[in-house]
Scaffold this motif. Structure first.
Motif, PDB file in Angstrom:
ATOM      1  N   GLY D  71      38.379  29.427  43.899  1.00  0.00           N
ATOM      2  CA  GLY D  71      37.300  29.439  44.897  1.00  0.00           C
ATOM      3  C   GLY D  71      36.966  28.064  45.420  1.00  0.00           C
ATOM      4  N   GLU D 104      46.890  39.030  37.358  1.00  0.00           N
ATOM      5  CA  GLU D 104      45.528  38.591  37.064  1.00  0.00           C
ATOM      6  C   GLU D 104      45.108  37.475  38.026  1.00  0.00           C
ATOM      7  OE1 GLU D 104      47.973  38.722  34.783  1.00  0.00           O
ATOM      8  OE2 GLU D 104      47.379  40.658  33.939  1.00  0.00           O
ATOM      9  N   ARG D 106      46.257  36.881  41.023  1.00  0.00           N
ATOM     10  CA  ARG D 106      46.044  37.389  42.378  1.00  0.00           C
ATOM     11  C   ARG D 106      44.739  38.182  42.483  1.00  0.00           C
ATOM     12  NH1 ARG D 106      51.592  37.976  41.711  1.00  0.00           N
ATOM     13  NH2 ARG D 106      51.462  40.223  41.355  1.00  0.00           N
ATOM     14  N   GLU D 107      44.369  38.849  41.383  1.00  0.00           N
ATOM     15  CA  GLU D 107      43.103  39.578  41.427  1.00  0.00           C
ATOM     16  C   GLU D 107      41.933  38.603  41.563  1.00  0.00           C
ATOM     17  OE1 GLU D 107      42.323  42.279  38.173  1.00  0.00           O
ATOM     18  OE2 GLU D 107      40.387  42.816  39.067  1.00  0.00           O
ATOM     19  N   LYS D 108      41.999  37.507  40.806  1.00  0.00           N
ATOM     20  CA  LYS D 108      40.961  36.481  40.934  1.00  0.00           C
ATOM     21  C   LYS D 108      40.906  35.951  42.363  1.00  0.00           C
ATOM     22  CE  LYS D 108      41.318  34.410  36.343  1.00  0.00           C
ATOM     23  NZ  LYS D 108      41.714  33.179  35.648  1.00  0.00           N
ATOM     24  N   TRP D 110      41.818  37.392  45.087  1.00  0.00           N
ATOM     25  CA  TRP D 110      41.248  38.429  45.941  1.00  0.00           C
ATOM     26  C   TRP D 110      39.726  38.468  45.837  1.00  0.00           C
ATOM     27  CZ3 TRP D 110      40.884  41.545  49.774  1.00  0.00           C
ATOM     28  CH2 TRP D 110      40.143  42.731  49.703  1.00  0.00           C
ATOM     29  N   GLN D 111      39.233  38.396  44.594  1.00  0.00           N
ATOM     30  CA  GLN D 111      37.782  38.386  44.384  1.00  0.00           C
ATOM     31  C   GLN D 111      37.127  37.210  45.106  1.00  0.00           C
ATOM     32  OE1 GLN D 111      35.606  40.368  43.483  1.00  0.00           O
ATOM     33  NE2 GLN D 111      36.905  41.980  42.628  1.00  0.00           N
ATOM     34  N   GLN D 112      37.767  36.043  44.995  1.00  0.00           N
ATOM     35  CA  GLN D 112      37.200  34.855  45.643  1.00  0.00           C
ATOM     36  C   GLN D 112      37.155  35.032  47.163  1.00  0.00           C
ATOM     37  OE1 GLN D 112      35.786  32.467  44.094  1.00  0.00           O
ATOM     38  NE2 GLN D 112      36.803  32.007  42.140  1.00  0.00           N
ATOM     39  N   GLN D 114      37.021  37.870  48.768  1.00  0.00           N
ATOM     40  CA  GLN D 114      35.980  38.874  49.016  1.00  0.00           C
ATOM     41  C   GLN D 114      34.596  38.245  48.997  1.00  0.00           C
ATOM     42  OE1 GLN D 114      37.302  41.755  50.262  1.00  0.00           O
ATOM     43  NE2 GLN D 114      36.160  43.022  48.777  1.00  0.00           N
ATOM     44  N   ASN D 115      34.339  37.489  47.934  1.00  0.00           N
ATOM     45  CA  ASN D 115      33.031  36.863  47.781  1.00  0.00           C
ATOM     46  C   ASN D 115      32.701  35.946  48.951  1.00  0.00           C
ATOM     47  OD1 ASN D 115      32.963  38.169  45.365  1.00  0.00           O
ATOM     48  ND2 ASN D 115      33.344  36.339  44.111  1.00  0.00           N
ATOM     49  N   TYR D 140      46.506  44.079  47.980  1.00  0.00           N
ATOM     50  CA  TYR D 140      45.104  44.102  48.401  1.00  0.00           C
ATOM     51  C   TYR D 140      45.002  44.213  49.906  1.00  0.00           C
ATOM     52  CZ  TYR D 140      44.453  42.496  43.647  1.00  0.00           C
ATOM     53  OH  TYR D 140      44.484  42.409  42.293  1.00  0.00           O
TER      54      TYR D 140
END
Lengths: 347, 347, 347, 347
Positions: D71, D104, D106-108, D110-112, D114-115, D140
């Motif tokens: 992030g 894992e 890439r999921e992080k 993606w979350q960043q 999104q946020n 995603y």
């Protein structure tokens, strides 16, 4: 660019060792004509060595058509063109010749070529030089093949002309320096670049330098952009900016323009820089050397193929041949894409 | 150069770790003034970091004396001056200020410095900037130390001013390019370089470029050399040459001169190039960066030593201090050696 | 620098037109020896033209002492040295000669000079070249005058040697580029620069580039600075930096050093760049051209004054003469000022 | 080049003022990934300003995919990208990320995204960067559009990649300098240039420098040319030459090659120069800035057109779109024309 008159030469068959010989061609001449352009020496080197590799003799004709009339000739051996690929200008010099425009002048030139045993000639220059070659080849039994060498990049039928890219980078390098002062002082600089009839150099250098406004002969709407930019500056402190002005944008050039702006906006600190001849010299860029080399080799190849009155060009990365008749129609086609980009990025 | 007023500082004792602290000095200001010069950023960096290393706070004053009057201040931390040593121009910008020449303007400036808690100031600029500092320090209780930053190299008491060497190399680089065209076309170029009152830049760049003639305000006999050169050209074909003209050589500069030459020698192809602002910008040379760094450190050192109204200079390779009073007497001393060399090498 | 053995020559009287003639000296030789250095061509040009201006003939000796032994001579006219002032390398080439170290070799060289009618010789090179000249002039009746041409700037008795400044700027320009990548990737670059016995180039280029650490043979304490810098990097993300390593700092150079650092700090991204021969070539800077020109003229002047076994130098801006005997004692004096500055600005 | 998968975009209709808005797209991210390349900053500037011109917000993602995971985001306004078009490296930095290769990671990421409210992303990098983008966009609901930024110019579907031309000119400039020394000393230099799997940079720089031999992975017959060149040198004095060696030509590179040559030809003076990272940095050439700008604008345009998983390219001078799937197949096509030219010109 799709030019039906061109032949795609990438498929030209070659003999096993890449060399070809024609019994009839024994000695070629090579010369540079019109304004000098960085990369002309790389072309002279390539023509000379490609000819020698094909068992031809090479004569350098000095000072363009004027030297041809005067018989100002020197033999060129491989070693004579060693160590010149990186040099600006032209070792064969160049000149403009009024005399060549007369039938008498061309007859003298023809006699000189005859006396020197020159069977065919490679001419490196712009549209004026090709016109001269075309005229002479219609009057006398001599073949000319052309290589486009001009920093204006205004020849029809080729994406590249030798020297344009070097000039473009020279402009960008100079404007980068001027920007230092513009920003430090909050000044507006009117930078005049070459281009009497076309704004190609101005437009491309302006994009590369992130110029705030670019004034070119092709589009008068840019003057509105200038007005908007100056009005904005009126309301802000520390306003600085680069305005690129093509020579041919309007009478008086950057000097006149700056005068007008100072009248309307006395609060702005407006300066002028006319880049002039520093745009023309210097060591050629990598691409100008490579393209000059490719076209020099292709010109000899064309003569060996018994071609005449054609210019070598590069279209979509490939060597092509363009009849002089077509090439001399100056290419002022103009892509609006860069202008739109300029407009968008400087709002 | 032997200047009795200078102190040789190479022997200045330092504490063990090279750092010194004075209880009374807590925050210094730094600004650039007058024309921008390559290397000013290197000086700003050195002043800032040397001050921080000595536990001082640093405030950047933007846009010279005008910014001082307006309180256009920014704090400078070590990271703010990271990555600027190689940049031309000045990150603090510069400006000319009429208001500062009035007592009211200087009073405002003093109030702004007081409000910001600035105890002493480093001024990077030329003689005009030092005169301003001297005046203000006589009116108010504020110490100024100067660093010579001007491409003219006309300050008394120092062998170097920041930016001169970079400008010299920019001129030489530009003339090298112009030479390509001059030789290729057999042309004579009149190249106008900066120097309204002094021919230092013209003389040195002319020697470095092997110019055929160098015209400077200090020596009118050079016009005879020009005459001889042109008369010789009259008798020879392919005559080319570079004539370097200092701005201040005579009214009208290179343009007027070329006009005159064209009248007397219509057979010669004479062109003009006015280098203008490309002489001022660009990434500083190694020496301009090094000397700016040395002088920046020495300026902070001088303030820590409770010095005031002095300029840091470099004399015979060593850091010296010169009173403003002496430094502002412009140095137009002129060494004939180079002129004699020019005369000898171009016969 | 105060060197009692030097004579300040700025007051040398000259005849009215700046030219002097001696009946006895008719032809001089000139050659370059040792490693090539940018500016050597400017010196060859100045020697040639100053000699011709004084009615001397000039012979170029190619490939240093080896060419002298082999009689590899060419006449040099004014036009032969036209257009070379801006070229790197040396048009006379250079070489190392084992044979010249033998009495037999020197006898052959002497015979060749005799046969060619060469009365005196200007040698452009470093301490090894001057030692050779000194030896030969003690054995035979031939005068040598030297000009310091070496990028190492390690000659006693002169502030300048031809080529050093150009090399310094080449290093700075290269490191500026490397810095782009270092910062973009958060990497540490070990950049190895020339200097087997002295760290002059490393120290000055390091200051000019704002290097984080500078490792030089003269000061081992810098390795502590490296350690501190690396330890700090351990605790920070995105740590980048430039470490300048003089060739002679320690066995194995930058490659070995990087290996050690990677062992101790596997978390750091450490890269190596060995600048090598790009430090040696290129177009000389303005000062290298000017100083080469001044020293070339002064060398001819010294021969006309019947001087021998001296090197021309520049001390505090003035031309001086230094006996070969003194000049060949390499100058490794080392000014701690820059090292202290480096320490202070990178805390 | 004719690539059916490409769409010619020159005819894309635009609204009256050149700007287009989509209700759904509000904020885009932009980042640089893989090796840094000159011109990346010009692309960042173009993406940012084109997005703002279209009423989008822009977030800079620092340090590539690793910064996305962490992030490490900064907002980009128009003024944040002012004055960066001429800078080498990348202001957003770059990094390699192992973590992103895991689900894992890439999921992080993606979350960043999104946020931060990032709807779509422009990725500037090479094939590895595009592969990462393709993988993530398949997992995603996020659109990626790519811009080819790599000095290797090995991406399928585009004639240009940002940085290649600048690297080419940096190599040519360095070899020009080395040539000075090669000629002066009669030495043979083995110059190693970047290119592990492809000889494009080696071949083009070799042509531009007039190299005597060019060794590239694509053609082993060049080793015969080297042999012939060395054998010829054996018989001549003063033989000098430049051998350009692509990194990937053979194990051990130029160092190993030089060792072998020294064994077989102890009479030759062979030196090595590994250009390394000076090929990667520096101010971008005009074309690298222009093409980066054009592609940056086109990338935003593509996102506004609801495109995804495509790379912007330039084919025959026009902007095209190439699916990531095709672009990531590295383009090692190789044109023999230059190799034939090299062979012919150096006989």
């Amino acid at each position: 660019m799709t030019i039906s008159a061109m032949r795609d030469l990438s498929m030209t068959p070659a003999t096993e060792n890449g060399l070809r010989r024609k019994p009839i061609l024994r000695k070629i001449g090579v010369f540079t004509s019109g304004g000098d352009a960085p990369g002309m020496n790389a072309a002279i080197r390539a023509v000379t060595r490609a000819a020698i590799a094909n068992k031809l003799k090479v004569t350098g004709i000095r000072r363009g058509y004027q030297g041809m009339i005067e018989g100002d000739f020197i033999p060129l051996r491989s070693s004579d063109v060693s160590g010149i690929i990186q040099l600006g200008g032209t070792i064969l010099r160049t000149a403009r010749s009024k005399e060549f425009r007369t039938p008498e002048g061309r007859e003298k030139a023809w006699q000189q070529l005859q006396n020197a045993g020159i069977d065919a000639v490679v001419v490196i220059g712009g549209d004026g030089s090709f016109t001269g070659a075309l005229t002479m080849s219609q009057e006398y039994n001599i073949s000319f093949v052309g290589i486009p060498g001009t920093i204006d990049n205004d020849i029809y039928g080729t994406d590249y002309t030798i020297g344009y890219e070097t000039a473009l980078n020279s402009v960008v390098c100079a404007v980068d320096k001027i920007r230092d002062t513009a920003v430090s002082h909050g000044r507006i600089f009117m930078v005049e670049v070459m281009g009497r009839e076309a704004g190609l150099l101005a437009l491309n250098s302006g994009i590369a330098c992130g110029a705030e406004v670019i004034l070119i002969p092709e589009s008068k709407e840019q003057h509105d952009a200038l007005k908007r930019f100056l009005d904005k500056g009126y309301k802000r402190k520390e306003r600085s900016g680069i305005v690129i002005v093509a020579e041919g944008d309007e009478p008086g050039g950057a000097l006149k323009l700056a005068e007008n702006v100072r009248c309307e906006h006395p609060e702005l600190d407006v300066r002028v820089s006319i880049l002039g001849h520093i745009q023309r010299g210097g060591s050629p860029t990598a691409n100008d050397r490579i393209n000059a080399t490719r076209m020099g080799v292709a010109a000899v190849d064309a003569l060996l193929d018994d071609q005449k009155s054609i210019m070598i060009g590069i279209d979509n990365g490939r060597i092509v041949q363009v009849p002089f008749n077509k090439a001399v129609k100056l290419n002022h086609s103009f892509d609006r894409e860069l202008l739109e980009i300029q407009k968008m990025l400087n709002i």
